[in-house]
Design a protein around this motif. Structure first.
Motif, mmCIF file in Angstrom:
data_model
loop_
_atom_site.group_PDB
_atom_site.id
_atom_site.type_symbol
_atom_site.label_atom_id
_atom_site.label_comp_id
_atom_site.label_asym_id
_atom_site.label_seq_id
_atom_site.Cartn_x
_atom_site.Cartn_y
_atom_site.Cartn_z
ATOM 1 N N LEU A 50 34.601 43.717 34.860
ATOM 2 C CA LEU A 50 35.022 44.603 33.786
ATOM 3 C C LEU A 50 34.896 46.054 34.227
ATOM 4 N N THR A 51 35.897 46.870 33.905
ATOM 5 C CA THR A 51 35.863 48.288 34.260
ATOM 6 C C THR A 51 35.829 49.126 32.993
ATOM 7 N N PHE A 52 34.842 49.997 32.917
ATOM 8 C CA PHE A 52 34.688 50.953 31.830
ATOM 9 C C PHE A 52 35.049 52.322 32.399
ATOM 10 N N TYR A 53 36.127 52.913 31.883
ATOM 11 C CA TYR A 53 36.666 54.137 32.454
ATOM 12 C C TYR A 53 35.815 55.370 32.126
ATOM 13 N N GLU A 54 35.410 56.062 33.168
ATOM 14 C CA GLU A 54 34.607 57.283 33.019
ATOM 15 C C GLU A 54 35.358 58.334 32.217
ATOM 16 N N ASP A 55 36.646 58.515 32.500
ATOM 17 C CA ASP A 55 37.416 59.565 31.825
ATOM 18 C C ASP A 55 37.869 59.176 30.414
ATOM 19 N N TYR A 62 39.815 47.597 31.713
ATOM 20 C CA TYR A 62 40.433 46.741 32.728
ATOM 21 C C TYR A 62 39.568 45.520 32.987
ATOM 22 N N PHE A 63 40.223 44.375 33.160
ATOM 23 C CA PHE A 63 39.555 43.110 33.477
ATOM 24 C C PHE A 63 40.120 42.533 34.760
ATOM 25 N N ILE A 64 39.276 41.869 35.511
ATOM 26 C CA ILE A 64 39.716 40.941 36.545
ATOM 27 C C ILE A 64 39.049 39.613 36.198
ATOM 28 N N CYS A 65 39.848 38.557 36.133
ATOM 29 C CA CYS A 65 39.344 37.249 35.712
ATOM 30 C C CYS A 65 39.760 36.181 36.715
ATOM 31 N N ALA A 66 38.780 35.400 37.165
ATOM 32 C CA ALA A 66 39.050 34.270 38.051
ATOM 33 C C ALA A 66 38.478 32.974 37.460
ATOM 34 N N ASN A 67 38.283 32.951 36.158
ATOM 35 C CA ASN A 67 37.702 31.806 35.465
ATOM 36 C C ASN A 67 38.718 30.667 35.364
ATOM 37 N N GLN A 68 38.313 29.483 35.798
ATOM 38 C CA GLN A 68 39.185 28.303 35.781
ATOM 39 C C GLN A 68 39.662 27.936 34.377
ATOM 40 N N GLU A 69 38.919 28.345 33.353
ATOM 41 C CA GLU A 69 39.275 28.022 31.970
ATOM 42 C C GLU A 69 40.153 29.087 31.321
#
Length: 144
Positions: A50-55, A62-69
């Motif tokens: 998970l990305t929490f934007y400083e600005d 933003y998310f990056i997900c590699a969860n099989q479900e």
């Protein structure tokens, strides 16, 4: 674990702060700042980054997900072919840009800010960001 374009993943919504996410998922397995001073949370078991934007006052953007479900439009994503996934998506996912590097190919749909990353012929992870509106502002699903 449903991925919803413009909203987030399950109960995690674009616009949440770290405290909201920790209430839902607990403390992250890894927490660091990237080169842009954004806060990154990694949850190993959920296979989420998970990305929490400083600005943007450290809102979840933003998310990056590699969860099989993980599902998108009700269909599983990880391990499927890109064409299988594209065939299940609504019409708002018409236009795709592709970029290949090494063994990975990114399939990017700008309208929904979604990337399907394909390796070895199958989707290995999904990246999704908050949508940018006509005023060049991020649209937050979470209203605090």
């Amino acid at each position: 674990m449903e991925i919803t374009a413009g909203k987030g993943i399950d109960k995690l919504l674009f616009g949440m702060k770290t405290s909201h996410v920790e209430t839902l998922l607990g403390r992250p397995d890894l927490n660091f700042k990237d080169d842009d001073k954004n806060v990154i949370y990694v949850y190993n078991e959920s296979r989420l980054r998970l990305t929490f934007y400083e600005d943007e006052d450290f809102r979840l953007g933003y998310f990056i997900c590699a969860n099989q479900e993980a599902t998108l439009s009700g269909s599983k994503v990880i391990g499927q072919t890109v064409e299988e996934i594209k065939n299940t998506l609504p019409k708002s996912f018409k236009t795709w840009e592709t970029e290949r590097f090494d063994i990975a190919t990114n399939h990017f749909n700008e309208a929904n800010w979604l990337i399907l990353q394909e390796e070895f012929g199958h989707v290995s992870k999904v990246e999704i960001g908050a949508v940018i509106n006509d005023k060049d502002e991020l649209e937050w699903a979470f209203k605090s």
